[in-house]
Design a protein around this motif. Structure first.
Motif, PDB file in Angstrom:
ATOM      1  N   PRO A  27       0.824  -1.223   0.000  1.00 39.22           N
ATOM      2  CA  PRO A  27       0.000   0.000   0.000  1.00 39.22           C
ATOM      3  C   PRO A  27       0.856   1.271   0.000  1.00 39.22           C
ATOM      4  O   PRO A  27       0.482   2.264  -0.632  1.00 39.22           O
ATOM      5  N   SER A  28       1.975   1.247   0.699  1.00 38.07           N
ATOM      6  CA  SER A  28       2.836   2.434   0.719  1.00 38.07           C
ATOM      7  C   SER A  28       3.421   2.699  -0.673  1.00 38.07           C
ATOM      8  O   SER A  28       3.634   3.853  -1.060  1.00 38.07           O
ATOM      9  N   GLU A  29       3.685   1.625  -1.442  1.00 36.46           N
ATOM     10  CA  GLU A  29       4.186   1.786  -2.815  1.00 36.46           C
ATOM     11  C   GLU A  29       3.127   2.437  -3.701  1.00 36.46           C
ATOM     12  O   GLU A  29       3.431   3.303  -4.521  1.00 36.46           O
ATOM     13  N   GLY A  30       1.873   2.049  -3.533  1.00 34.70           N
ATOM     14  CA  GLY A  30       0.784   2.679  -4.284  1.00 34.70           C
ATOM     15  C   GLY A  30       0.654   4.147  -3.947  1.00 34.70           C
ATOM     16  O   GLY A  30       0.459   4.988  -4.837  1.00 34.70           O
ATOM     17  N   ASP A  31       0.793   4.489  -2.663  1.00 37.43           N
ATOM     18  CA  ASP A  31       0.733   5.901  -2.254  1.00 37.43           C
ATOM     19  C   ASP A  31       1.919   6.679  -2.813  1.00 37.43           C
ATOM     20  O   ASP A  31       1.783   7.829  -3.224  1.00 37.43           O
ATOM     21  N   ARG A  32       3.105   6.038  -2.835  1.00 36.56           N
ATOM     22  CA  ARG A  32       4.305   6.707  -3.366  1.00 36.56           C
ATOM     23  C   ARG A  32       4.140   6.991  -4.858  1.00 36.56           C
ATOM     24  O   ARG A  32       4.474   8.077  -5.338  1.00 36.56           O
ATOM     25  N   ARG A  33       3.587   6.023  -5.586  1.00 36.37           N
ATOM     26  CA  ARG A  33       3.377   6.211  -7.022  1.00 36.37           C
ATOM     27  C   ARG A  33       2.386   7.345  -7.283  1.00 36.37           C
ATOM     28  O   ARG A  33       2.570   8.140  -8.209  1.00 36.37           O
ATOM     29  N   GLU A  34       1.340   7.418  -6.474  1.00 34.06           N
ATOM     30  CA  GLU A  34       0.360   8.502  -6.626  1.00 34.06           C
ATOM     31  C   GLU A  34       1.011   9.851  -6.335  1.00 34.06           C
ATOM     32  O   GLU A  34       0.768  10.837  -7.033  1.00 34.06           O
ATOM     33  N   ALA A  35       1.864   9.903  -5.317  1.00 34.06           N
ATOM     34  CA  ALA A  35       2.573  11.144  -4.996  1.00 34.06           C
ATOM     35  C   ALA A  35       3.505  11.530  -6.142  1.00 34.06           C
ATOM     36  O   ALA A  35       3.629  12.725  -6.481  1.00 34.06           O
ATOM     37  N   ASP A  36       4.165  10.549  -6.758  1.00 34.11           N
ATOM     38  CA  ASP A  36       5.029  10.831  -7.909  1.00 34.11           C
ATOM     39  C   ASP A  36       4.220  11.391  -9.073  1.00 34.11           C
ATOM     40  O   ASP A  36       4.659  12.339  -9.739  1.00 34.11           O
ATOM     41  N   ARG A  37       3.048  10.815  -9.327  1.00 28.11           N
ATOM     42  CA  ARG A  37       2.196  11.319 -10.415  1.00 28.11           C
ATOM     43  C   ARG A  37       1.780  12.763 -10.153  1.00 28.11           C
ATOM     44  O   ARG A  37       1.800  13.599 -11.051  1.00 28.11           O
ATOM     45  N   ARG A  38       1.409  13.044  -8.909  1.00 25.20           N
ATOM     46  CA  ARG A  38       1.020  14.428  -8.573  1.00 25.20           C
ATOM     47  C   ARG A  38       2.195  15.381  -8.717  1.00 25.20           C
ATOM     48  O   ARG A  38       2.037  16.510  -9.189  1.00 25.20           O
ATOM     49  N   ALA A  39       3.396  14.947  -8.309  1.00 23.32           N
ATOM     50  CA  ALA A  39       4.578  15.798  -8.423  1.00 23.32           C
ATOM     51  C   ALA A  39       4.915  16.062  -9.890  1.00 23.32           C
ATOM     52  O   ALA A  39       5.252  17.199 -10.263  1.00 23.32           O
ATOM     53  N   LYS A  40       4.812  15.042 -10.729  1.00 25.21           N
ATOM     54  CA  LYS A  40       5.075  15.238 -12.162  1.00 25.21           C
ATOM     55  C   LYS A  40       4.062  16.203 -12.772  1.00 25.21           C
ATOM     56  O   LYS A  40       4.409  17.052 -13.591  1.00 25.21           O
ATOM     57  N   LYS A  41       2.807  16.059 -12.367  1.00 22.67           N
ATOM     58  CA  LYS A  41       1.755  16.940 -12.892  1.00 22.67           C
ATOM     59  C   LYS A  41       2.005  18.385 -12.456  1.00 22.67           C
ATOM     60  O   LYS A  41       1.880  19.318 -13.250  1.00 22.67           O
ATOM     61  N   ALA A  42       2.397  18.565 -11.191  1.00 21.74           N
ATOM     62  CA  ALA A  42       2.682  19.919 -10.693  1.00 21.74           C
ATOM     63  C   ALA A  42       3.898  20.504 -11.400  1.00 21.74           C
ATOM     64  O   ALA A  42       3.917  21.702 -11.731  1.00 21.74           O
ATOM     65  N   ALA A  43       4.922  19.675 -11.642  1.00 23.17           N
ATOM     66  CA  ALA A  43       6.119  20.162 -12.333  1.00 23.17           C
ATOM     67  C   ALA A  43       5.789  20.565 -13.766  1.00 23.17           C
ATOM     68  O   ALA A  43       6.260  21.598 -14.250  1.00 23.17           O
ATOM     69  N   ALA A  44       4.979  19.770 -14.442  1.00 19.51           N
ATOM     70  CA  ALA A  44       4.586  20.111 -15.816  1.00 19.51           C
ATOM     71  C   ALA A  44       3.759  21.389 -15.834  1.00 19.51           C
ATOM     72  O   ALA A  44       3.930  22.246 -16.709  1.00 19.51           O
ATOM     73  N   ARG A  45       2.879  21.545 -14.855  1.00 20.43           N
ATOM     74  CA  ARG A  45       2.063  22.757 -14.766  1.00 20.43           C
ATOM     75  C   ARG A  45       2.944  23.982 -14.528  1.00 20.43           C
ATOM     76  O   ARG A  45       2.756  25.029 -15.152  1.00 20.43           O
TER      77      ARG A  45
END
Length: 160
Positions: free
Chosen positions: A61-79
């Motif tokens: 479960p922590s890996e799933g949360d980490r992946r979601e955090a990575d997706r959000r960080a990539k989206k924020a960086a692209a924005r």
């Protein structure tokens, strides 16, 4: 339109249907995700694969949360990158506009100074036809039937 039309596409099964388990679905979905380009649909499928992986125990479960955090960080960086590019373009356009205004103020001394105030300079076909601002009352007074003011005046004239 009362009856259902037959589909032009006929799907014929090649073999007996097999039911996939959640772990098989997770592995097939992960394999399929490698072929997809980056898009919102891919992000949604990644989230589905992560939730299936957590459900089946393939990922923690922590890996799933980490992946979601990575997706959000990539989206924020692209924005942020898009915002910075847009701001840089706006600054560049502003500087170009200011330079253009300064060039217009400097003038090229071609005799525009001796024109009377309010005169219009015409520069061939490239120049703009500047006729000045239109103010209230500049247009000729026409009898417009759709104007309520004109209806009131006609009523008063008819009464007298």
């Amino acid at each position: 339109m009362d009856r259902q039309l037959t589909s032009p596409l006929l799907i014929t099964p090649l073999g007996p249907p097999t039911k996939l388990s959640a772990s098989q679905t997770f592995h097939q979905l992960n394999t399929f995700l490698q072929t997809l380009p980056s898009s919102p649909a891919r992000t949604q499928l990644e989230r589905l694969a992560d939730s299936l992986g957590v459900e089946t125990g393939a990922i923690a479960p922590s890996e799933g949360d980490r992946r979601e955090a990575d997706r959000r960080a990539k989206k924020a960086a692209a924005r942020l990158e898009r915002r910075q590019a847009r701001e840089a373009l706006e600054r560049e356009m502003e500087v170009d506009g200011l330079e253009h205004q300064v060039e217009g103020l400097e003038g090229d001394g071609d005799g525009d100074e001796d024109m009377e105030e309010g005169a219009v300079a015409v520069e061939g076909e490239q120049g703009m036809d500047d006729r000045g601002d239109v103010e209230y009352g500049d247009l000729p007074e026409d009898e417009d039937d759709d104007e309520p003011d004109n209806d009131d005046e006609r009523i008063h004239e008819e009464k007298e």
